[in-house]
Write an enzyme that holds these catalytic residues in place. Structure first.
Site, mmCIF file in Angstrom:
data_model
loop_
_atom_site.group_PDB
_atom_site.id
_atom_site.type_symbol
_atom_site.label_atom_id
_atom_site.label_comp_id
_atom_site.label_asym_id
_atom_site.label_seq_id
_atom_site.Cartn_x
_atom_site.Cartn_y
_atom_site.Cartn_z
ATOM 1 N N PHE A 140 0.855 -1.188 0.000
ATOM 2 C CA PHE A 140 0.000 0.000 0.000
ATOM 3 C C PHE A 140 0.888 1.233 0.000
ATOM 4 O O PHE A 140 1.638 1.473 0.939
ATOM 5 C CB PHE A 140 -0.945 0.060 1.206
ATOM 6 C CG PHE A 140 -1.839 1.278 1.128
ATOM 7 C CD1 PHE A 140 -2.979 1.274 0.341
ATOM 8 C CD2 PHE A 140 -1.499 2.455 1.782
ATOM 9 C CE1 PHE A 140 -3.765 2.417 0.208
ATOM 10 C CE2 PHE A 140 -2.287 3.602 1.662
ATOM 11 C CZ PHE A 140 -3.424 3.579 0.876
ATOM 12 N N ASP A 225 9.186 3.068 2.146
ATOM 13 C CA ASP A 225 7.976 3.845 2.438
ATOM 14 C C ASP A 225 7.711 3.710 3.943
ATOM 15 O O ASP A 225 7.192 2.697 4.401
ATOM 16 C CB ASP A 225 6.796 3.328 1.615
ATOM 17 C CG ASP A 225 5.514 4.123 1.884
ATOM 18 O OD1 ASP A 225 5.457 4.865 2.892
ATOM 19 O OD2 ASP A 225 4.561 3.992 1.092
ATOM 20 N N LYS A 254 2.188 11.310 7.346
ATOM 21 C CA LYS A 254 1.384 11.027 8.537
ATOM 22 C C LYS A 254 1.892 11.744 9.798
ATOM 23 O O LYS A 254 1.625 12.926 9.962
ATOM 24 C CB LYS A 254 1.253 9.515 8.719
ATOM 25 C CG LYS A 254 0.411 8.911 7.567
ATOM 26 C CD LYS A 254 -0.158 7.561 7.824
ATOM 27 C CE LYS A 254 -1.211 7.220 6.771
ATOM 28 N NZ LYS A 254 -0.858 6.154 5.860
HETATM 29 C C1 LIG Z 1 -1.036 6.195 4.386
HETATM 30 C C2 LIG Z 1 0.041 5.640 3.530
HETATM 31 C C3 LIG Z 1 0.343 6.200 2.280
HETATM 32 C C4 LIG Z 1 -0.465 7.305 1.651
HETATM 33 O O1 LIG Z 1 -0.521 8.465 2.412
HETATM 34 P P1 LIG Z 1 -1.713 9.527 2.151
HETATM 35 O O2 LIG Z 1 -1.349 10.674 3.034
HETATM 36 O O3 LIG Z 1 -2.994 8.849 2.543
HETATM 37 O O4 LIG Z 1 -1.664 9.860 0.698
HETATM 38 C C5 LIG Z 1 1.403 5.665 1.576
HETATM 39 N N1 LIG Z 1 2.124 4.645 2.067
HETATM 40 C C6 LIG Z 1 1.857 4.077 3.263
HETATM 41 C C7 LIG Z 1 2.710 2.954 3.749
HETATM 42 C C8 LIG Z 1 0.789 4.534 4.017
HETATM 43 O O5 LIG Z 1 0.492 3.940 5.172
#
Ligand SMILES: *Cc1c(COP(=O)(O)O)cnc(C)c1O
Length: 396
Positions: A140, A225, A254
């Protein structure tokens, strides 16, 4: 207005791209949130780890209010007095040479993808239009067209094609598959050090290090990520640190704002982010002074209040307590730091509904997994309070 009235309005006038629990939150403080009927809940999702510092952290709030009174947005057409300080503090905290600020996590992932491709052409010498990026099954990384182009989740893709080419998928955790997938045109390997949305999937020990080694040997950039796994969630500042490696690019978001504002960034080297020349890439709001002041205060709160250490210590305790729970419906309890997945044999959603009735908010992830990821400011007593209720719900 009452809970049902808000839900009716939302369902009537909004797009239905989410299936939230029916709790209407009105205010929050620390680990606690309060609904419009005044009922109190322990937040065990922490907005997908965006509020690691706890809801409405007073120092982050003060920084936001102070900055809002001065200047909020300059655009990058001009300079502001917050962005350079954020750059320096990110460098000092993480050891990465340079950073590039964006807003949402998905934008930062897109930024990393663009940087990796351009590095592939201008530094590695990949023929124009041929750069390939390797990603993992069940990943994700966000919701843009390019990002869902390398998703393996049918629902994220169905109806949204045509997709962006240039991505290869390998099974998560499979070093051999990674090595076989690397070609002279591979510019990067993009990976979540722990897969959050897939259900807190922790790869076999050694995988990240082996993958990182394979990337180094083949002149492939290793992209972590850490949008959800980073900034203390797993008991280290970044999850890759558990394996003593150093990615070429780290993507954060985040908790970079403690939940006050969308702030994301790519951290990397001068060699990699140096591929961007003025005009190559940008964002109206990226690096704005309000975002930077909030991010600076958010990082300071993490460090000053030792939240990363708390996550390691209390995470072990929470995990141990959850592993005491016995039920034929419980398949596995796993986690790192304050990031714990409780895998059930059946659907997790009904458990989340029942936990809500008991005063605990959490969300099922990937059907069978209940994710527990409270703000890192949770106390041992609050964990005990939660475990008592979780036990009651799971043991039935
Ligand atoms: C939440 C998340 C994203 C995307 O972030 P948004 O601010 O919702 O665009 C990308 N990678 C990971 C691992 C995430 O948990």
């Amino acid at each position: 207005m009452q809970t049902e009235d808000f839900i009716r309005l939302e369902d009537e006038y909004g797009a239905h791209n989410y299936h939230p629990l029916d709790v209407v939150i009105e205010r929050a403080e620390g680990v606690w949130v309060y609904d419009v009927d005044g009922k109190k809940y322990l937040d065990c999702l922490a907005a997908y780890s965006a509020v690691n510092q706890g809801h409405c952290h007073p120092k982050i709030m003060q920084a936001m209010l102070d900055q809002a009174r001065k200047v909020t947005l300059t655009s990058r057409a001009f300079r502001n007095d917050q962005l350079p300080l954020l750059y320096k503090e990110l460098h000092d905290l993480t050891g990465f040479e340079v950073a590039l600020p964006m807003n949402s996590g998905a934008e930062a992932v897109e930024t990393a993808v663009k940087a990796a491709r351009k590095w592939g052409y201008t530094v590695k010498g990949i023929p124009d239009g041929q750069a390939d990026i390797i990603a993992c099954s069940n990943n994700f990384h966000g919701r843009t067209i390019t990002i869902v182009s390398f998703s393996t989740d049918a629902q994220y893709r169905d109806g949204f094609g045509p997709f962006t080419p240039g991505f290869t998928i390998i099974p998560y955790g499979d070093t051999k598959a990674l090595i076989e997938a690397i070609t002279p045109n591979t510019c990067a390997f993009l990976v979540e050090p722990i897969q959050g949305e897939a259900g807190i999937v922790i790869p076999r020990a050694g995988f990240l290090r082996e993958a990182w080694d394979a990337c180094r040997r083949n002149n492939v950039l290793f992209l972590a990520d850490e949008i959800q796994s980073g900034l203390g969630r797993t008991g280290k500042l970044f999850t890759y640190m558990h394996e003593g490696i150093k990615p070429d690019m780290v993507i954060i978001g985040k908790a970079l704002s403690g939940g006050f504002y969308p702030v994301s960034a790519v951290l990397s080297s001068k060699e990699v982010l140096g591929v961007f020349k003025p005009g190559d890439h940008g964002s109206t709001f990226g690096g704005n002074p309000l975002a930077c002041a909030i991010a600076r205060a958010s990082l300071r709160a993490l460090v000053d209040e030792k939240m990363v250490e708390r996550s390691a210590e209390l995470g072990l305790y929470f995990l141990g307590r959850l592993q005491e729970i016995k039920s034929p419906c419980l398949k596995q309890v796993r986690g790192l730091g304050l990031w714990i997945g409780v895998e059930m044999t059946g659907a997790a959603r009904p458990y989340c509904e029942r936990l809500k009735e008991e005063g605990i908010l959490c969300k099922e992830t990937h059907e069978h997994v209940i994710r527990f990821a409270p703000p890192l400011v949770i106390t041992k007593d609050e964990i005990d309070w939660a475990v008592e209720r979780i036990k009651k719900v799971i043991e039935g």
